[in-house]
Design an enzyme around this catalytic site. Structure first.
Site, PDB file in Angstrom:
ATOM      1  N   LYS A 476      39.561  34.911  39.958  1.00 50.90           N
ATOM      2  CA  LYS A 476      39.217  36.221  39.397  1.00 50.90           C
ATOM      3  C   LYS A 476      38.094  36.766  40.270  1.00 50.90           C
ATOM      4  O   LYS A 476      36.993  36.210  40.284  1.00 50.90           O
ATOM      5  CB  LYS A 476      38.763  36.070  37.947  1.00 50.90           C
ATOM      6  CG  LYS A 476      38.329  37.354  37.274  1.00 50.90           C
ATOM      7  CD  LYS A 476      38.064  37.075  35.798  1.00 50.90           C
ATOM      8  CE  LYS A 476      37.381  38.220  35.089  1.00 50.90           C
ATOM      9  NZ  LYS A 476      36.942  37.828  33.739  1.00 50.90           N
ATOM     10  N   ASP A 531      42.629  50.237  41.270  1.00 50.71           N
ATOM     11  CA  ASP A 531      43.221  51.231  42.163  1.00 50.71           C
ATOM     12  C   ASP A 531      44.282  50.580  43.032  1.00 50.71           C
ATOM     13  O   ASP A 531      44.380  49.353  43.117  1.00 50.71           O
ATOM     14  CB  ASP A 531      42.131  51.893  43.019  1.00 50.71           C
ATOM     15  CG  ASP A 531      41.331  50.872  43.804  1.00 50.71           C
ATOM     16  OD1 ASP A 531      41.917  50.225  44.692  1.00 50.71           O
ATOM     17  OD2 ASP A 531      40.113  50.703  43.534  1.00 50.71           O
ATOM     18  N   GLU A 611      46.711  29.849  12.410  1.00 44.62           N
ATOM     19  CA  GLU A 611      46.476  30.760  13.544  1.00 44.62           C
ATOM     20  C   GLU A 611      46.951  30.128  14.855  1.00 44.62           C
ATOM     21  O   GLU A 611      47.472  30.813  15.737  1.00 44.62           O
ATOM     22  CB  GLU A 611      44.987  31.106  13.639  1.00 44.62           C
ATOM     23  CG  GLU A 611      44.530  32.074  12.568  1.00 44.62           C
ATOM     24  CD  GLU A 611      43.012  32.218  12.518  1.00 44.62           C
ATOM     25  OE1 GLU A 611      42.559  33.312  12.168  1.00 44.62           O
ATOM     26  OE2 GLU A 611      42.293  31.234  12.816  1.00 44.62           O
TER      27      GLU A 611
HETATM   28  C1  GLA Z   1      32.499  40.921  34.274  1.00 46.45           C
HETATM   29  C2  GLA Z   1      33.940  40.654  33.941  1.00 46.45           C
HETATM   30  C3  GLA Z   1      34.034  39.757  32.733  1.00 46.45           C
HETATM   31  C4  GLA Z   1      33.320  38.465  33.035  1.00 46.45           C
HETATM   32  C5  GLA Z   1      31.899  38.760  33.431  1.00 46.45           C
HETATM   33  C6  GLA Z   1      31.202  37.503  33.912  1.00 46.45           C
HETATM   34  O1  GLA Z   1      31.876  41.694  33.324  1.00 46.45           O
HETATM   35  O2  GLA Z   1      34.634  41.847  33.750  1.00 46.45           O
HETATM   36  O3  GLA Z   1      35.360  39.528  32.377  1.00 46.45           O
HETATM   37  O4  GLA Z   1      34.005  37.805  34.062  1.00 46.45           O
HETATM   38  O5  GLA Z   1      31.822  39.712  34.480  1.00 46.45           O
HETATM   39  O6  GLA Z   1      29.895  37.730  34.282  1.00 46.45           O
END
Ligand code: GLA
Length: 728
Positions: A476, A531, A611
């Site tokens: 990420k 984008d 859940e």
């Molecule tokens: C951003 C991201 C979140 C998380 C934080 C971590 O705000 O959008 O999803 O990963 O950073 O600091």
């Protein structure tokens, strides 16, 4: 043949399946825009009018013909200094500080295949599926040479535009403004649809009339931004979701941008898409070139839904790359809203165990695993594993996660540094800052100067060490602040914003080359850099830091105008929601998250057994329809900014399977019955409701719709699966 050239009249017709784009190099060598819209087979130069207009100047060579003025003629690439006092796509400041450039047609070339842009993201296509028109314009006095590039994807109704500016003269000049596309309309009343927002509330749709004042949609933040998106639609006043003419302009760029539109003195509309011109001054010496990022144009005569379908296919097939372009994406469980900075290795392993039992494919260890990082005040830039926090090495942790049958992903924020970090202590000169001044802090962090290769290299090596250490299958990539100090020790200040973005692209390209199997998800405090530029490197993007299901309905609605569902990362999180405090059912949260690339953002260990079972079923359901969601067509069936319910539809390309999702936005006493009208079905085919067994004709579902009966309770959600039964 998508490009037709009429040599006698010097008219260029770009023909796609349903659209025509036309321009003409006139007798003075000016490139005049003639037409863009529904497909035509006529030379459109008859539309041009030559009238003596007071206070609209005439080029010197036709001085006695007062009817010729670039102040009134529609143009392809209007520049400042030719007598056109309207908005321009290009401003060149010459060595003598005069701002003038006079571009005339020199030559053109029609090339098989779609052009590429060195170092920049761009639409790509198979060689036999696209054509390129390259037109050379030149100013013989200052040596400005402009190559206008048009990429035509005939079947897709897509026309791309980019521009390469070269200095062939002796003296340096400075590019003060550069756009890649302009559309001039001779008549008509238009409205601009754009997507504004803020952190945790991105891409709200707004529709405003184009009038005699200039409208500017822009970012000065160094990222495309939460506040405005570089995708806009110019629509006729009577255009709706399903009917009428509209034009899309999508900038394939992740930095500061600008879209300007307005009517001129005669009611002619001009719209321009390009780079932000503030803090932009790009000097070019003899032989140097500058590439203006691409704009993707599309025209639809079937309203916004027709336009969105085209952009979705274009992004999905001609922007997104890599092995995950077509592959089903992993359903993931992210640690952020589960534990924020407060975790150790066992927390992650426990999440993996829970994930395995729920059918979730991957666990993502979000922020907090590196350097000294127990809050967002320190540690950025130190990309080494905090083994004492985790209680083990990264490889051991990943092995333990994999042992559960779960993949492992990791969070990084390569462009940033905390003052409290080893990297900053050793290299304070690595950040963007103006000498003698303290830089602006945001989230208490500074921005690394990614315009400098040596800075990128240090971070790249650190990140590679991490990725080489363990079986990491997803990244990420975050960016949690915008740029403020556009000053670098290595480039001219006016080049920094652009060079920063191309530096980010360079980093990402190298990363993808070295790790082609890793899926990268883009993120910028959620959707602050959502984008088409980023999507070239990261086929999915965290849509928003707001995981509230009801807010997400609006955010995902706005996002859907340009971006397909397979790019929109969306997770189920805990209630009360951490951003809004709102409580919605687990079902509603899942239905909303299933509109995109699905995942979870909570600790399943805190769920009750019921859940957990519900979650297990949701994951199963998503996987059953994931192919449909990722590769089918997506239709908006209502407007969450106006309607009582929000509905959308995923339908397979062959029209045989439909997933209809509905969420009730508001509940009141004695609710009326609403009707949701489906789209894109086969008219005469019969569709069976998988659950109730009811049989409907496609036409009935589209014309009369299905009743939406609101049960008591807030934000109820439902999903209906329809399978084709009988193809007539
Ligand atoms: C951003 C991201 C979140 C998380 C934080 C971590 O705000 O959008 O999803 O990963 O950073 O600091």
């Amino acid at each position: 043949m998508a490009i037709i050239y009429n040599q006698e009249k010097r008219i260029f017709s770009l023909q796609t399946k349903n659209t025509t784009y036309q321009m003409m190099a006139d007798q003075l060598g000016y490139l005049l825009h003639l037409y863009y819209g529904k497909k035509l087979e006529q030379d459109m130069d008859y539309l041009l009018s030559y009238t003596d207009r007071g206070f609209s100047g005439n080029p010197a060579e036709v001085a006695d013909d007062r009817t010729y003025s670039l102040d009134t003629l529609p143009q392809e690439y209007p520049v400042l200094g030719t007598g056109d006092t309207r908005n321009s796509t290009l401003i060149i400041c010459n060595a003598d500080y005069s701002e003038c450039c006079d571009l005339r047609y020199v030559s053109h070339e029609i090339i098989k295949g779609k052009y590429k842009l060195n170092g920049l993201p761009a639409v790509y296509a198979d060689k036999d599926k696209a054509e390129t028109l390259s037109i050379i314009l030149e100013d013989s006095s200052n040596g400005t040479r402009v190559q206008l590039l048009y990429g035509i994807l005939e079947e897709e109704d897509i026309i791309t535009r980019s521009v390469i500016i070269t200095n062939t003269g002796k003296e340096q000049f400075v590019i003060e403004k550069a756009a890649s596309a302009c559309l001039d309309f001779l008549d008509g009343d238009y409205e601009l649809v754009h997507f504004y927002g803020r952190h945790t509330m991105e891409r709200n749709m707004e529709r405003i009339p184009v009038s005699h004042t200039e409208i500017k949609i822009e970012s000065r933040r160094g990222a495309s931004s939460h506040q405005h998106n570089p995708g806009v639609i110019l629509a006729r006043q009577d255009t709706t979701e399903d009917y009428g003419w509209c034009y899309g302009m999508l900038f394939v760029y992740s930095g500061s941008f600008m879209c300007e539109t307005g009517k001129d003195q005669f009611g002619q509309t001009r719209i321009i898409m390009g780079l932000q011109s503030e803090q932009f001054h790009y000097p070019l010496n003899n032989g140097e070139s500058f590439i203006v990022p691409e704009t993707i144009l599309c025209f639809s005569e079937n309203g916004f839904s027709g336009l969105s379908l085209k952009y979705h296919d274009c992004i999905r097939n001609h922007i997104c790359r890599g092995i995950y372009k077509k592959k089903l994406r992993p359903v993931l469980l992210n640690s952020w809203e589960a534990s924020y900075f407060d975790f150790d290795g066992n927390t992650i392993i426990n999440l993996a165990k829970e994930a395995a039992s729920l059918g979730i494919d991957m666990v993502v260890m979000d922020d907090g695993w590196f350097g000294k990082r127990d809050s967002d005040n320190s540690g950025l830039g130190d990309w080494n594993v905090n083994e004492s926090k985790l209680g083990c090495s990264l490889s051991r942790l990943v092995e333990a996660v994999n042992k559960q049958g779960v993949k492992f992903g990791i969070w990084i924020e390569p462009e940033m540094v905390s003052e409290d970090s080893e990297l900053y202590r050793n290299h304070p000169d690595f950040v963007l800052q103006i000498p003698g001044r303290r830089p602006i802090h945001a989230r208490n962090q500074l921005v690394l100067d990614f315009s400098r290769e040596e800075v990128r290299e240090v971070i790249f090596n650190q990140i590679c060490n991490i990725l080489d250490e363990a079986n990491i299958e997803y990244i990420k990539w975050d960016m949690n602040r915008n740029l403020s100090e556009l000053y670098s020790s290595k480039s001219f200040p006016g080049c920094v914003a652009y060079n920063y973005v191309t530096g980010v692209y360079d980093f990402l390209e190298k990363l993808l080359k070295r790790y082609p199997g890793i899926l990268i998800e883009g993120c910028c405090g959620g959707g602050g850099r959502f984008d088409a530029g980023m999507l070239y490197y990261t086929p999915q993007i965290w849509c928003s830091d707001n995981t509230d299901a009801i807010d997400r309905l609006r955010i995902q609605y706005g996002t859907s105008f340009f971006y397909p569902a397979c790019t929109v990362a969306s997770h189920v999180s805990a209630v009360p929601n951490h951003q809004t405090g709102r409580v919605t059912s687990l079902k509603t949260r899942a239905v909303v998250a299933m509109a995109g690339i699905y995942g979870y953002e909570f600790d399943p260990g805190k769920l009750s057994e019921e859940e957990k079972e519900e979650t297990r079923q949701q994951v199963k359901k998503y996987k059953e329809y994931q192919e449909l969601i990722q590769s089918g067509d997506y239709y908006r069936l209502s407007n969450p900014f106006k309607d009582i319910f929000t509905a959308w539809e995923n339908i397979s390309k062959d029209g045989t399977q439909v997933l209809l999702s509905i969420v009730i936005n508001e509940i009141h006493g004695n609710m009326p019955v609403y009707y949701v009208k489906l789209k894109g079905l086969r008219e005469y085919a019969l569709y069976r409701d998988k659950e109730s067994g009811a049989l409907y004709q496609g036409r009935a579902l589209m014309e009369a719709g299905l009743p939406v009966r609101c049960r008591p309770g807030e934000y109820n959600a439902s999903q209906i699966v329809l399978n084709i039964e009988d193809i007539n």
